[in-house]
Design an enzyme around this catalytic site. Structure first.
Site, PDB file in Angstrom:
ATOM      1  N   ASP A 195      -6.623  66.589 111.239  1.00 10.32           N
ATOM      2  CA  ASP A 195      -5.873  65.340 111.089  1.00 10.32           C
ATOM      3  C   ASP A 195      -6.043  64.441 112.312  1.00 10.32           C
ATOM      4  OD1 ASP A 195      -3.914  63.431 110.490  1.00 10.32           O
ATOM      5  OD2 ASP A 195      -2.252  64.730 111.078  1.00 10.32           O
ATOM      6  N   HIS A 368       2.860  63.405 112.458  1.00  5.46           N
ATOM      7  CA  HIS A 368       1.479  63.678 112.840  1.00  5.46           C
ATOM      8  C   HIS A 368       1.354  63.925 114.348  1.00  5.46           C
ATOM      9  CE1 HIS A 368      -0.130  62.493 108.878  1.00  5.46           C
ATOM     10  NE2 HIS A 368       0.867  61.625 108.887  1.00  5.46           N
TER      11      HIS A 368
END
Length: 556
Positions: A195, A368
């Site tokens: 990610d 995130h």
């Protein structure tokens, strides 16, 4: 003789160079494993489009090779395309208990069976085909029950992180499996795909529990009703709102179909713990003092039909915003939604509400990983090769540079694009051919029937309107018997542009005279001449280019 080794192919069909519609294919010899199948919300230029999903025609063309789909977590950008995929292909799907429950709810709406859905737990593994052994390990994110994947192949192990952040104090108490990541790194990892969403943010991402502390403070200080909007899938956030409400003796109302569905499923599976008698229905809101109720609703992105947007527009049938209300928007705008969120905030202020929405207020944190967490992931896993995933192109490049700073050779880092095949052997990797990849636009019940031509027409109509010329021609002599009559919509207000309409009719008659001189008698040719002549005339007069549609009717 040693057995011949095939290259491992990594084929991103979505999520490269964009935020959303994540879909990655891992292919070895004659078998393909897919990770995630998500959607993306349309940009401003996609007029009328509801959602965007990856073009998975490559999978359809090779579906006999598909051995299964693994889902990392239940956010829409990872599962939103699954109903469309499962409608076309019969394959097995694996994911966590919560992910499969939410996916089951979604595919039921499309009339699909849940027989192919398989719930797995962290530390478990499944064999898919001859070449793939998939192990699931826990990661922390902004929704419970998120999984990373350790995929064993004949030439090495792949670590696919999924979305993650390294939250040391997660709300649900389930920490990321650092130990397993370190073990994998020690054994040797061929490739990591990770990610990249927050790579531009320095340091560490704030813990979700810190948001909970801020929310408790908001609840303690507010004397009126509290309306909080967040993502329906942010179960940790919902739990903390409920905790703050209970602490301050407030009843909780859940508003919005997706929010109600998620809360019901999460309660049933005990991912969300709400004390008895805490939840009430919207119809009961007037039975309690204003400082004893809290509303959790959808609309954190300013979506026009969401609960919060309808309240802000004074268009909600059960609730209206009034002075003294505190509205908390507990989310940051997805890129492209800033204007919608800003409009909602303005409308709320006009109605007298106190609005808390800035990131600096502490009512939201990302799910995130920021730079230091991305570095830690790279250092734990120690992959030989690295492919940044999930981000706009600049995010992928910056993640690649981050890996390079940690000592990884730039020859072993591959920044790809959707459809770009990246091939790996035990010793080297390379960007090779391309496969068909792009986007499928969903408009209502239409899947893929709106393309660039339709979008271009919609854009032209929205900017300059439409100009229709109706003419009646004799079927035999091809001479005009009726008209021309002109209808204009979204171009000029006809009653205030009489002179322009008269000149436009004269221009059409002039064009028809030239058609007669040139012996142009076929309907298509006449329409083309009228369209071209009017287009030049209207641009000279108005500097606008409306869509011009000539209509010829045959009369006897």
């Amino acid at each position: 003789m040693p057995k011949a080794q095939f290259p491992l192919e990594v084929i991103p069909l979505g999520g490269m160079g964009e935020i959303g519609k994540n879909m990655t294919v891992y292919r070895y010899e004659n078998e393909m494993l897919v990770v995630d199948a998500g959607l993306m919300f349309p940009g401003e230029e996609m007029l009328g489009i509801d959602i965007v999903i990856p073009d998975f025609s490559f999978l359809l063309e090779n579906q006999e090779e598909l051995v299964g789909i693994c889902i990392t977590h239940a956010h829409e950008d990872h599962i939103g395309a699954m109903p469309y995929v499962l409608r076309e292909m019969d394959t097995q799907v694996y994911g966590s208990i919560l992910t499969m429950a939410l996916l089951e709810q979604k595919i039921k709406e499309y009339g699909l069976s849940n027989s192919n859905l398989h719930a797995v737990k962290p530390h478990s593994s499944v064999r898919l085909g001859k070449h793939f052994q998939v192990e699931f390990f826990r990661v922390t994110h902004s929704i419970p029950d998120c999984l990373g994947l350790a995929i064993t192949t004949p030439i090495g192990t792949i670590v696919h992180t999924g979305d993650f952040k390294m939250d040391q104090t997660p709300v649900g108490g389930d920490n990321m499996d650092f130990g397993r990541l370190a073990e994998l790194g020690k054994k040797g990892v061929l490739l990591m795909a990770s990610d990249s969403t927050n790579v531009e943010r320095e340091g560490f991402t704030r813990s979700e529990k810190e948001v909970g502390s801020v929310l408790k403070d908001v609840f303690a200080k507010s004397d009126g009703r509290i309306i909080l909007a967040t993502f329906a899938s942010n179960i940790h956030r919902i739990q903390q709102v409920v905790d703050a409400a209970v602490m301050n003796n407030r009843k909780v109302i859940i508003v919005g179909r997706s929010m109600v569905n998620t809360v019901n499923i999460s309660q049933e599976l005990q991912y969300l713990k709400i004390p008895p008698d805490t939840l009430i229905e919207m119809e009961e809101i007037d039975h309690f003092p204003k400082n004893r109720v809290a509303v959790i609703c959808t609309g954190s992105q300013g979506e026009p039909m969401s609960a919060l947007s309808r309240m802000a527009s004074d268009d909600h049938r059960q609730m209206e915003i009034m002075p003294g209300d505190t509205v908390v928007i507990s989310a940051s705008p997805i890129p492209g939604n800033e204007k919608l969120v800003g409009k909602t905030v303005d409308l709320l202020y006009r109605l007298g509400a106190d609005v808390i929405h800035e990131t600096a207020s502490g009512v939201h944190t990302s799910g995130h990983a920021s730079q230091e967490e991305l570095k830690m992931m790279l250092n734990l896993v120690k992959p030989k090769f690295f492919v940044p995933l999930h981000g706009e192109y600049r995010h992928l490049v910056k993640h690649a540079k981050l890996a390079n700073k940690l000592g990884m050779s730039s020859k072993n880092i591959f920044v790809g694009e959707n459809g770009q095949v990246i091939e790996f052997t035990k010793d080297k990797g390379a960007l090779t051919r391309r496969v068909n990849a792009g986007q499928i636009l969903i408009d209502g019940l239409g899947v893929g029937d709106v393309g660039n031509v339709v979008l271009r027409d919609r854009k032209q109509l929205s900017e300059d309107g439409i100009f229709i010329v109706v003419m009646g021609f004799d079927r035999l002599s091809h001479s005009m018997r009726v008209g021309p009559d002109i209808v204009s919509r979204g171009f000029v207000y006809v009653k205030e542009a009489d002179d322009l309409m008269v000149e436009a009719k004269e221009k059409v008659l002039s064009v028809l005279d030239k058609c007669e001189e040139k012996r142009i008698h076929d309907w298509t040719g006449i329409k083309t001449q009228v369209r071209d002549g009017l287009s030049r005339f209207l641009y000279e007069k108005t500097r606008r280019r409306p869509m011009i549609i000539p209509i010829i009717m045959e009369v006897s």
